[in-house]
Design an enzyme around this catalytic site. Structure first.
Site, PDB file in Angstrom:
ATOM      1  N   HIS A 104      10.481 -23.832   9.239  1.00  0.00           N
ATOM      2  CA  HIS A 104       9.438 -24.558   9.968  1.00  0.00           C
ATOM      3  C   HIS A 104       8.035 -24.386   9.401  1.00  0.00           C
ATOM      4  O   HIS A 104       7.193 -25.270   9.569  1.00  0.00           O
ATOM      5  CB  HIS A 104       9.428 -24.115  11.447  1.00  0.00           C
ATOM      6  CG  HIS A 104      10.567 -24.683  12.228  1.00  0.00           C
ATOM      7  ND1 HIS A 104      10.637 -24.649  13.602  1.00  0.00           N
ATOM      8  CD2 HIS A 104      11.704 -25.312  11.816  1.00  0.00           C
ATOM      9  CE1 HIS A 104      11.759 -25.227  14.018  1.00  0.00           C
ATOM     10  NE2 HIS A 104      12.427 -25.628  12.942  1.00  0.00           N
ATOM     11  N   CYS A 151       3.014  -3.371   4.026  1.00  0.00           N
ATOM     12  CA  CYS A 151       2.145  -2.242   4.379  1.00  0.00           C
ATOM     13  C   CYS A 151       2.837  -1.518   5.533  1.00  0.00           C
ATOM     14  O   CYS A 151       4.012  -1.785   5.798  1.00  0.00           O
ATOM     15  CB  CYS A 151       0.719  -2.686   4.701  1.00  0.00           C
ATOM     16  SG  CYS A 151       0.516  -3.752   6.130  1.00  0.00           S
ATOM     17  N   ASP A 175       0.855  -1.183   0.000  1.00  0.00           N
ATOM     18  CA  ASP A 175       0.000   0.000   0.000  1.00  0.00           C
ATOM     19  C   ASP A 175       0.897   1.241   0.000  1.00  0.00           C
ATOM     20  O   ASP A 175       2.127   1.139  -0.129  1.00  0.00           O
ATOM     21  CB  ASP A 175      -0.998  -0.028   1.181  1.00  0.00           C
ATOM     22  CG  ASP A 175      -0.341   0.187   2.533  1.00  0.00           C
ATOM     23  OD1 ASP A 175       0.916   0.251   2.606  1.00  0.00           O
ATOM     24  OD2 ASP A 175      -1.073   0.307   3.528  1.00  0.00           O
ATOM     25  N   THR A 210       2.603  -1.582   8.896  1.00  0.00           N
ATOM     26  CA  THR A 210       3.087  -2.478   9.957  1.00  0.00           C
ATOM     27  C   THR A 210       3.331  -3.893   9.457  1.00  0.00           C
ATOM     28  O   THR A 210       4.050  -4.660  10.097  1.00  0.00           O
ATOM     29  CB  THR A 210       2.020  -2.583  11.070  1.00  0.00           C
ATOM     30  OG1 THR A 210       0.796  -3.028  10.455  1.00  0.00           O
ATOM     31  CG2 THR A 210       1.811  -1.248  11.769  1.00  0.00           C
ATOM     32  N   HIS A 269       7.553 -30.843  10.386  1.00  0.00           N
ATOM     33  CA  HIS A 269       6.947 -29.532  10.097  1.00  0.00           C
ATOM     34  C   HIS A 269       5.913 -29.646   8.977  1.00  0.00           C
ATOM     35  O   HIS A 269       4.911 -28.933   8.973  1.00  0.00           O
ATOM     36  CB  HIS A 269       8.035 -28.513   9.745  1.00  0.00           C
ATOM     37  CG  HIS A 269       9.043 -28.385  10.848  1.00  0.00           C
ATOM     38  ND1 HIS A 269       8.723 -27.870  12.083  1.00  0.00           N
ATOM     39  CD2 HIS A 269      10.339 -28.769  10.926  1.00  0.00           C
ATOM     40  CE1 HIS A 269       9.784 -27.914  12.863  1.00  0.00           C
ATOM     41  NE2 HIS A 269      10.774 -28.463  12.186  1.00  0.00           N
TER      42      HIS A 269
HETATM   43  C1  RB5 Z   1      -2.126   2.546   6.502  1.00  0.00           C
HETATM   44  O1  RB5 Z   1      -2.227   3.735   7.192  1.00  0.00           O
HETATM   45  C2  RB5 Z   1      -1.911   1.389   7.477  1.00  0.00           C
HETATM   46  O2  RB5 Z   1      -3.065   1.159   8.208  1.00  0.00           O
HETATM   47  C3  RB5 Z   1      -1.495   0.149   6.718  1.00  0.00           C
HETATM   48  O3  RB5 Z   1      -0.349   0.408   5.977  1.00  0.00           O
HETATM   49  C4  RB5 Z   1      -1.177  -1.076   7.539  1.00  0.00           C
HETATM   50  O4  RB5 Z   1      -0.217  -0.811   8.498  1.00  0.00           O
HETATM   51  C5  RB5 Z   1      -2.325  -1.842   8.047  1.00  0.00           C
HETATM   52  O5  RB5 Z   1      -2.207  -2.855   8.716  1.00  0.00           O
END
Ligand code: RB5
Length: 152
Positions: free
Chosen positions: A103, A70, A13, A72, A138
């Protein structure tokens, strides 16, 4: 004669667009054939759409491996693991990336563009691509959780 390059599908994203660009360049450097499904700039988008694109291609067997990024890594990994045959691993550290291959036979690597820097991300990608699955017990464990899809 056409070169037989390893194929990989990658998506992110807006929050991880910059990191995707770096990883894309790295994959090209190491000779991989990449399908970049976007996003292609930093305009705000929903990670879900790009997670679906990459995961569907891995789930169907069109691509053996995918990379999702993304902010996180959390949202992308949640989306990806809803797909049959997808084993997405959120790895913002090297040890997890290696163990996710050994694993868990992970087939989608997920990282957070707002969590880690470029250098670590490159190391994680390198290790994730190079590390084989251990198989054995595994494999039996993976078979066990694959059955969940038939149970729910
Ligand atoms: C975008 O702001 C953020 O929510 C997205 O990149 C991600 O971290 C979602 O899990």
């Amino acid at each position: 004669m056409q070169e037989n390059k390893t194929q990989i599908v990658i998506g992110s994203d807006h929050a991880a667009y910059q990191l995707k660009e770096k990883i894309r360049q790295y994959l090209i450097e190491i000779g991989m054939d990449i399908n970049d499904v976007g996003t292609y700039n930093e305009d705000s988008v929903d990670y879900v759409e790009f997670g679906i694109k990459v995961s569907a291609m891995v789930s169907s067997g069109k691509y053996e491996r995918g990379i999702l990024l993304c902010g996180t890594g959390l949202g992308m990994s949640m989306v990806a693991n809803k797909f049959p045959h997808v084993r997405a691993a959120l790895c913002n550290d090297l040890f997890s990336a290696i163990m996710s291959r050994r694993h868990n036979n992970s087939n989608i690597l997920v990282m957070g563009g707002r969590v880690i820097g470029e250098e670590l991300a490159r190391e994680i990608v390198r290790a994730w691509l190079e590390t084989p699955f251990d198989g054995g017990r595994h494999q039996l464990r993976i078979k066990k959780f694959d059955r969940i899809e038939e149970m729910v």
